[in-house]
Design a protein around this motif. Structure first.
Motif, PDB file in Angstrom:
ATOM      1  N   SER A 147       0.257  -1.517   0.140  1.00  0.00           N
ATOM      2  CA  SER A 147       0.194  -0.128  -0.089  1.00  0.00           C
ATOM      3  C   SER A 147       1.378   1.104  -0.472  1.00  0.00           C
ATOM      4  CB  SER A 147      -0.720   0.030   0.823  1.00  0.00           C
ATOM      5  OG  SER A 147      -0.342  -0.303   2.618  1.00  0.00           O
ATOM      6  N   ARG A 148       2.327   1.522   0.309  1.00  0.00           N
ATOM      7  CA  ARG A 148       3.346   2.558   0.421  1.00  0.00           C
ATOM      8  C   ARG A 148       3.493   2.021  -0.899  1.00  0.00           C
ATOM      9  NH1 ARG A 148       3.922  -0.246   5.007  1.00  0.00           N
ATOM     10  NH2 ARG A 148       3.120  -0.427   6.427  1.00  0.00           N
ATOM     11  N   GLN A 149       3.583   3.440  -1.364  1.00  0.00           N
ATOM     12  CA  GLN A 149       4.302   3.134  -2.880  1.00  0.00           C
ATOM     13  C   GLN A 149       5.202   3.712  -2.777  1.00  0.00           C
ATOM     14  OE1 GLN A 149       2.713   1.807  -6.194  1.00  0.00           O
ATOM     15  NE2 GLN A 149       1.111   0.710  -4.395  1.00  0.00           N
ATOM     16  N   ASP A 150       6.102   4.431  -1.973  1.00  0.00           N
ATOM     17  CA  ASP A 150       7.397   5.319  -1.560  1.00  0.00           C
ATOM     18  C   ASP A 150       8.308   4.891  -1.040  1.00  0.00           C
ATOM     19  OD1 ASP A 150       8.895   7.745  -1.331  1.00  0.00           O
ATOM     20  OD2 ASP A 150       8.646   7.761  -3.730  1.00  0.00           O
ATOM     21  N   VAL A 151       9.231   4.546  -0.820  1.00  0.00           N
ATOM     22  CA  VAL A 151      10.256   4.541   0.997  1.00  0.00           C
ATOM     23  C   VAL A 151       9.720   5.431   1.775  1.00  0.00           C
ATOM     24  CG1 VAL A 151      12.397   5.994   0.323  1.00  0.00           C
ATOM     25  CG2 VAL A 151      12.194   3.735   1.371  1.00  0.00           C
ATOM     26  N   THR A 152       9.448   6.934   1.236  1.00  0.00           N
ATOM     27  CA  THR A 152       9.297   8.012   2.183  1.00  0.00           C
ATOM     28  C   THR A 152       7.784   7.410   2.671  1.00  0.00           C
ATOM     29  OG1 THR A 152       7.650   9.386   1.061  1.00  0.00           O
ATOM     30  CG2 THR A 152      10.717   9.465   1.254  1.00  0.00           C
ATOM     31  N   SER A 153       7.120   6.943   2.757  1.00  0.00           N
ATOM     32  CA  SER A 153       5.533   6.522   3.536  1.00  0.00           C
ATOM     33  C   SER A 153       6.256   5.407   4.029  1.00  0.00           C
ATOM     34  CB  SER A 153       4.923   5.869   2.313  1.00  0.00           C
ATOM     35  OG  SER A 153       4.544   6.965   1.596  1.00  0.00           O
ATOM     36  N   THR A 154       7.040   5.129   4.854  1.00  0.00           N
ATOM     37  CA  THR A 154       7.434   3.972   5.027  1.00  0.00           C
ATOM     38  C   THR A 154       8.012   4.485   7.237  1.00  0.00           C
ATOM     39  OG1 THR A 154       9.513   3.488   5.438  1.00  0.00           O
ATOM     40  CG2 THR A 154       8.528   2.060   3.717  1.00  0.00           C
ATOM     41  N   PRO A 155       7.458   3.544   7.888  1.00  0.00           N
ATOM     42  CA  PRO A 155       8.351   4.051   8.976  1.00  0.00           C
ATOM     43  C   PRO A 155       9.799   4.493   9.480  1.00  0.00           C
ATOM     44  CG  PRO A 155       6.884   2.469   9.642  1.00  0.00           C
ATOM     45  CD  PRO A 155       6.826   2.432   7.809  1.00  0.00           C
ATOM     46  N   CYS A 156      10.329   4.085   8.991  1.00  0.00           N
ATOM     47  CA  CYS A 156      12.188   4.209   9.583  1.00  0.00           C
ATOM     48  C   CYS A 156      12.325   3.636   8.032  1.00  0.00           C
ATOM     49  CB  CYS A 156      12.189   3.585  10.468  1.00  0.00           C
ATOM     50  SG  CYS A 156      13.903   3.417  11.130  1.00  0.00           S
ATOM     51  N   TRP A 157      13.629   3.795   7.691  1.00  0.00           N
ATOM     52  CA  TRP A 157      14.183   4.234   6.400  1.00  0.00           C
ATOM     53  C   TRP A 157      15.560   5.098   6.179  1.00  0.00           C
ATOM     54  CZ3 TRP A 157      15.211   8.058   2.548  1.00  0.00           C
ATOM     55  CH2 TRP A 157      14.081   9.489   2.561  1.00  0.00           C
ATOM     56  N   ILE A 158      16.460   4.539   5.279  1.00  0.00           N
ATOM     57  CA  ILE A 158      17.541   5.265   5.126  1.00  0.00           C
ATOM     58  C   ILE A 158      17.643   5.026   3.668  1.00  0.00           C
ATOM     59  CG2 ILE A 158      18.615   4.598   7.293  1.00  0.00           C
ATOM     60  CD1 ILE A 158      20.552   3.099   5.966  1.00  0.00           C
ATOM     61  N   GLU A 159      19.105   6.124   3.555  1.00  0.00           N
ATOM     62  CA  GLU A 159      19.537   6.212   1.622  1.00  0.00           C
ATOM     63  C   GLU A 159      21.259   6.245   1.967  1.00  0.00           C
ATOM     64  OE1 GLU A 159      17.452   8.429  -2.034  1.00  0.00           O
ATOM     65  OE2 GLU A 159      19.501  10.226  -0.602  1.00  0.00           O
ATOM     66  N   VAL A 160      21.375   5.045   1.301  1.00  0.00           N
ATOM     67  CA  VAL A 160      22.983   5.373   1.318  1.00  0.00           C
ATOM     68  C   VAL A 160      23.524   5.338   0.097  1.00  0.00           C
ATOM     69  CG1 VAL A 160      24.098   3.224   1.832  1.00  0.00           C
ATOM     70  CG2 VAL A 160      22.556   3.542   2.905  1.00  0.00           C
ATOM     71  N   LYS A 161      24.436   6.545   0.519  1.00  0.00           N
ATOM     72  CA  LYS A 161      25.417   6.960  -1.175  1.00  0.00           C
ATOM     73  C   LYS A 161      26.269   6.184  -0.885  1.00  0.00           C
ATOM     74  CE  LYS A 161      22.581  11.465  -0.597  1.00  0.00           C
ATOM     75  NZ  LYS A 161      22.084  11.199  -2.789  1.00  0.00           N
ATOM     76  N   LEU A 162      27.140   5.566  -1.930  1.00  0.00           N
ATOM     77  CA  LEU A 162      28.041   5.198  -2.439  1.00  0.00           C
ATOM     78  C   LEU A 162      28.991   5.945  -2.914  1.00  0.00           C
ATOM     79  CD1 LEU A 162      26.669   1.469  -3.332  1.00  0.00           C
ATOM     80  CD2 LEU A 162      27.840   2.072  -1.580  1.00  0.00           C
TER      81      LEU A 162
END
Length: 187
Positions: A147-162
Motif C-alpha cells: 500500500s506504501r508506494q514510496d520509501v518515504t511512506s514507511t516508518p523508518c528508512w535510510i538512504e545510502v550513497k556510495l
C-alpha cells in the motif's frame, strides 16, 4: 507520513557497517538509529524502530556491497544496480528476511555500464548517479506489492550513497565537459 530527515548524515569510513536500532553514539562502525531524536515521531514509527533490533550489516568485499538482515523483522532494499543485474524493473524493492543477504552493488558491473554510457553522452553518464544510491526500509516494505508506494511512506528508512562510485562518476563527467543543453526562461 513525514519525509523529513532525522539527524545528521552518517559518514562511514570502514568496509563493514552495522545499522541497528540501539543507542551507541560513539562507534564509527555502527549507525544506531535508536539514538536519533525527533519531536514529531509518531507511535507507529516508534513501534517500528523498536523492532529493528540488530538491524543490518552492510559489507564491502572485493568490489561488492552486501546487506545481511540481522533483525527479527525483514528489511526492504531498492538498488538499481542489483535490479539491473537481475533483469528486474529499476524500481523493484527486494524483501530480505532475517538471516538472508543480498548483493546490492557491484563495482565491475557499474564500471561496464559507465564505460558503455560514455559513448551515449553526458546525460547518459549523469543518470548513473542513481545507481550509486540505494534505499533500505526496516520492518515495513513499499513499492508495487504494498500500500506504501514510496520509501518515504514507511516508518523508518535510510538512504545510502556510495561515495567511491560517485567520485568515479564525477571524474568521468568532469572530463566529458558540460552537457550540450540550452537553458531558457522556462527550464
Amino acid at each position: 507520513v513525514s519525509t523529513q530527515s532525522t539527524g545528521e548524515a552518517f559518514h562511514a569510513s570502514e568496509s563493514s557497517l552495522w545499522i541497528d536500532g540501539f543507542t551507541d553514539p560513539s562507534n564509527n562502525r555502527r549507525f544506531c538509529l535508536g539514538q536519533l531524536t525527533n519531536i514529531n515521531r509518531t507511535s507507529p514509527v516508534e513501534k517500528c524502530r523498536k523492532q529493528i533490533g540488530k538491524g543490518i550489516h552492510l559489507q564491502y568485499v572485493q568490489g561488492e556491497v552486501h546487506a545481511v538482515c540481522l533483525s527479527d523483522s525483514s528489511i526492504f532494499v531498492q538498488s538499481q544496480n542489483c535490479n539491473q543485474r537481475n533483469g528486474w524493473h529499476p524500481n523493484t524493492v527486494c524483501k530480505i528476511p532475517t538471516g538472508c543477504h543480498l548483493n546490492i552493488f557491484n563495482n565491475t558491473e557499474f564500471a561496464n555500464l559507465l564505460s558503455q554510457s560514455v559513448g551515449h553522452g553526458f546525460e547518459a553518464v549523469y543518470q548513473l548517479a542513481r545507481m550509486c544510491t540505494f534505499r533500505i526500509s526496516f520492518v515495513k516494505g513499499w513499492g508495487a506489492e504494498y500500500s506504501r508506494q514510496d520509501v518515504t511512506s514507511t516508518p523508518c528508512w535510510i538512504e545510502v550513497k556510495l561515495n567511491g562510485p560517485l567520485q568515479w562518476l564525477d571524474k568521468v563527467l568532469s572530463q566529458m565537459g558540460a552537457p550540450n543543453l540550452t537553458c531558457g526562461s522556462v527550464s
